[in-house]
Scaffold this active site. Structure first.
Site, PDB file in Angstrom:
ATOM      1  N   HIS A 106      75.949-107.997 -35.046  1.00  0.00           N
ATOM      2  CA  HIS A 106      75.059-109.119 -34.702  1.00  0.00           C
ATOM      3  C   HIS A 106      74.879-110.048 -35.909  1.00  0.00           C
ATOM      4  O   HIS A 106      74.870-111.275 -35.767  1.00  0.00           O
ATOM      5  CB  HIS A 106      73.673-108.617 -34.286  1.00  0.00           C
ATOM      6  CG  HIS A 106      73.543-108.218 -32.840  1.00  0.00           C
ATOM      7  ND1 HIS A 106      73.834-109.082 -31.807  1.00  0.00           N
ATOM      8  CD2 HIS A 106      73.115-107.074 -32.263  1.00  0.00           C
ATOM      9  CE1 HIS A 106      73.584-108.469 -30.645  1.00  0.00           C
ATOM     10  NE2 HIS A 106      73.153-107.246 -30.895  1.00  0.00           N
TER      11      HIS A 106
ATOM     12  N   CYS B  36      72.929-103.796 -24.891  1.00  0.00           N
ATOM     13  CA  CYS B  36      72.372-104.732 -25.870  1.00  0.00           C
ATOM     14  C   CYS B  36      71.189-105.463 -25.245  1.00  0.00           C
ATOM     15  O   CYS B  36      71.271-105.902 -24.092  1.00  0.00           O
ATOM     16  CB  CYS B  36      73.442-105.739 -26.297  1.00  0.00           C
ATOM     17  SG  CYS B  36      72.871-106.910 -27.545  1.00  0.00           S
ATOM     18  N   LEU B  37      70.113-105.602 -26.020  1.00  0.00           N
ATOM     19  CA  LEU B  37      68.922-106.307 -25.517  1.00  0.00           C
ATOM     20  C   LEU B  37      69.231-107.779 -25.236  1.00  0.00           C
ATOM     21  O   LEU B  37      68.512-108.412 -24.474  1.00  0.00           O
ATOM     22  CB  LEU B  37      67.773-106.187 -26.527  1.00  0.00           C
ATOM     23  CG  LEU B  37      67.231-104.767 -26.728  1.00  0.00           C
ATOM     24  CD1 LEU B  37      66.242-104.733 -27.895  1.00  0.00           C
ATOM     25  CD2 LEU B  37      66.564-104.256 -25.455  1.00  0.00           C
TER      26      LEU B  37
ATOM     27  N   GLN C  29      69.133-111.757 -33.228  1.00  0.00           N
ATOM     28  CA  GLN C  29      68.681-111.726 -31.827  1.00  0.00           C
ATOM     29  C   GLN C  29      67.331-112.412 -31.626  1.00  0.00           C
ATOM     30  O   GLN C  29      66.980-112.756 -30.500  1.00  0.00           O
ATOM     31  CB  GLN C  29      68.583-110.278 -31.323  1.00  0.00           C
ATOM     32  CG  GLN C  29      69.943-109.597 -31.209  1.00  0.00           C
ATOM     33  CD  GLN C  29      69.793-108.152 -30.809  1.00  0.00           C
ATOM     34  OE1 GLN C  29      69.496-107.296 -31.636  1.00  0.00           O
ATOM     35  NE2 GLN C  29      69.964-107.860 -29.538  1.00  0.00           N
TER      36      GLN C  29
ATOM     37  N   GLY D 168      67.667-100.496 -31.627  1.00  0.00           N
ATOM     38  CA  GLY D 168      67.883-101.348 -32.792  1.00  0.00           C
ATOM     39  C   GLY D 168      67.627-102.796 -32.440  1.00  0.00           C
ATOM     40  O   GLY D 168      67.547-103.150 -31.246  1.00  0.00           O
TER      41      GLY D 168
ATOM     42  N   HIS E 263      76.719-101.752 -34.457  1.00  0.00           N
ATOM     43  CA  HIS E 263      76.345-102.754 -33.444  1.00  0.00           C
ATOM     44  C   HIS E 263      75.434-103.823 -34.064  1.00  0.00           C
ATOM     45  O   HIS E 263      75.650-105.026 -33.863  1.00  0.00           O
ATOM     46  CB  HIS E 263      75.663-102.016 -32.278  1.00  0.00           C
ATOM     47  CG  HIS E 263      75.115-102.881 -31.193  1.00  0.00           C
ATOM     48  ND1 HIS E 263      75.608-102.865 -29.907  1.00  0.00           N
ATOM     49  CD2 HIS E 263      74.073-103.769 -31.178  1.00  0.00           C
ATOM     50  CE1 HIS E 263      74.917-103.719 -29.158  1.00  0.00           C
ATOM     51  NE2 HIS E 263      73.983-104.268 -29.897  1.00  0.00           N
ATOM     52  N   GLU E 264      74.427-103.384 -34.838  1.00  0.00           N
ATOM     53  CA  GLU E 264      73.481-104.342 -35.446  1.00  0.00           C
ATOM     54  C   GLU E 264      74.157-105.171 -36.528  1.00  0.00           C
ATOM     55  O   GLU E 264      73.882-106.368 -36.651  1.00  0.00           O
ATOM     56  CB  GLU E 264      72.265-103.613 -36.038  1.00  0.00           C
ATOM     57  CG  GLU E 264      71.485-102.712 -35.106  1.00  0.00           C
ATOM     58  CD  GLU E 264      71.151-103.324 -33.764  1.00  0.00           C
ATOM     59  OE1 GLU E 264      71.075-104.567 -33.667  1.00  0.00           O
ATOM     60  OE2 GLU E 264      70.972-102.570 -32.798  1.00  0.00           O
TER      61      GLU E 264
HETATM   62  O1  GNR Z   1      68.872-100.536 -27.381  1.00  0.00           O
HETATM   63  C1  GNR Z   1      70.072-100.521 -27.652  1.00  0.00           C
HETATM   64  N1  GNR Z   1      70.817 -99.457 -27.276  1.00  0.00           N
HETATM   65  C2  GNR Z   1      72.124 -99.255 -27.676  1.00  0.00           C
HETATM   66  C3  GNR Z   1      72.841 -98.264 -27.020  1.00  0.00           C
HETATM   67  C4  GNR Z   1      74.136 -97.996 -27.390  1.00  0.00           C
HETATM   68  C5  GNR Z   1      74.709 -98.709 -28.419  1.00  0.00           C
HETATM   69  C6  GNR Z   1      74.004 -99.694 -29.078  1.00  0.00           C
HETATM   70  C7  GNR Z   1      72.705 -99.969 -28.718  1.00  0.00           C
HETATM   71  S1  GNR Z   1      71.808-101.177 -29.564  1.00  0.00           S
HETATM   72  C8  GNR Z   1      70.680-101.678 -28.322  1.00  0.00           C
HETATM   73  C9  GNR Z   1      69.646-102.637 -28.890  1.00  0.00           C
HETATM   74  C10 GNR Z   1      70.324-103.902 -29.345  1.00  0.00           C
HETATM   75  O2  GNR Z   1      70.752-104.736 -28.596  1.00  0.00           O
HETATM   76  N2  GNR Z   1      70.500-104.044 -30.617  1.00  0.00           N
HETATM   77  O3  GNR Z   1      71.147-105.108 -31.093  1.00  0.00           O
HETATM   78 NI    NI Z   2      72.496-105.735 -29.519  1.00  0.00          NI
END
Ligand code: GNR
Ligand code: NI
Length: 171
Positions: free
Chosen positions: A138, A92-93, A51, A46, A134-135
């Protein structure tokens, strides 16, 4: 198409609150295409507009095995969440190399606008449910490390700042 730079924690811009999209126009479609390219290139499941330093309620995701099912969510809302919570390992990236457990709703129902500007809904569980939550965090300026203890968060901050300094030196 273009690859977009991803903000790295603890960049203060990761804590900005995104504003709703008022019109899904050509500029928004260009941004989602660039976000999808950036997400696939980074092997992420995601990516939120926050980001890539765009503070509008836009996110992309693909939790399929084959990585051939892109989803675009504009102005996403959780219209239903399960009482049951689950604990899953998250990454998270914007916080590379850090993984830790975060509590999330086990199941969610999501409503959003798609790339075509049309509303749609879906139910999610497992990784897809985790990813949506999670997104959407953000977009509210929240990074998953904020669910961890202050001690862990400080250690992560220190590690990330050191990494940024080392990368600076090498340039
Ligand atoms: O790539 C991603 N993997 C992930 C793994 C477990 C829970 C959430 C994520 S999201 C993350 C990409 C990202 O940072 N999205 O904001
Ligand atoms: Ni993230």
């Amino acid at each position: 198409m273009a690859l977009l730079p991803i903000l790295q924690y603890p960049d203060p811009r990761l804590h900005k609150v995104a504003a709703p999209v008022t019109e899904v126009d050509a500029g928004v479609r260009q941004l989602v295409d660039d976000m999808l390219e950036t997400m696939y290139q980074s092997d992420g499941v995601g990516l939120a507009a926050t980001q890539v330093d765009v503070h509008r309620r836009i996110l992309v995701m693909d939790t399929s095995e084959q990585r051939d099912q892109p989803r675009v969510l504009i102005n996403p809302e959780l219209i239903q969440v399960s009482e049951e919570m689950m604990l899953g390992e998250e990454g998270c990236l914007s916080v590379p190399t850090i993984y830790d457990a975060v509590p999330r709703h086990a199941r969610v129902t999501v409503r959003a606008l798609g790339r075509d500007g049309q509303p749609f809904e879906f139910d999610a569980e497992g990784l897809t449910a985790v990813c949506v939550q999670h997104e959407m965090d953000h977009l509210l300026g929240k990074v998953f490390v904020e669910y961890l203890s202050p001690l862990k968060r400080e250690r992560i901050k220190t590690k990330m700042l050191k990494k940024a300094r080392d990368e600076q030196k090498r340039q």
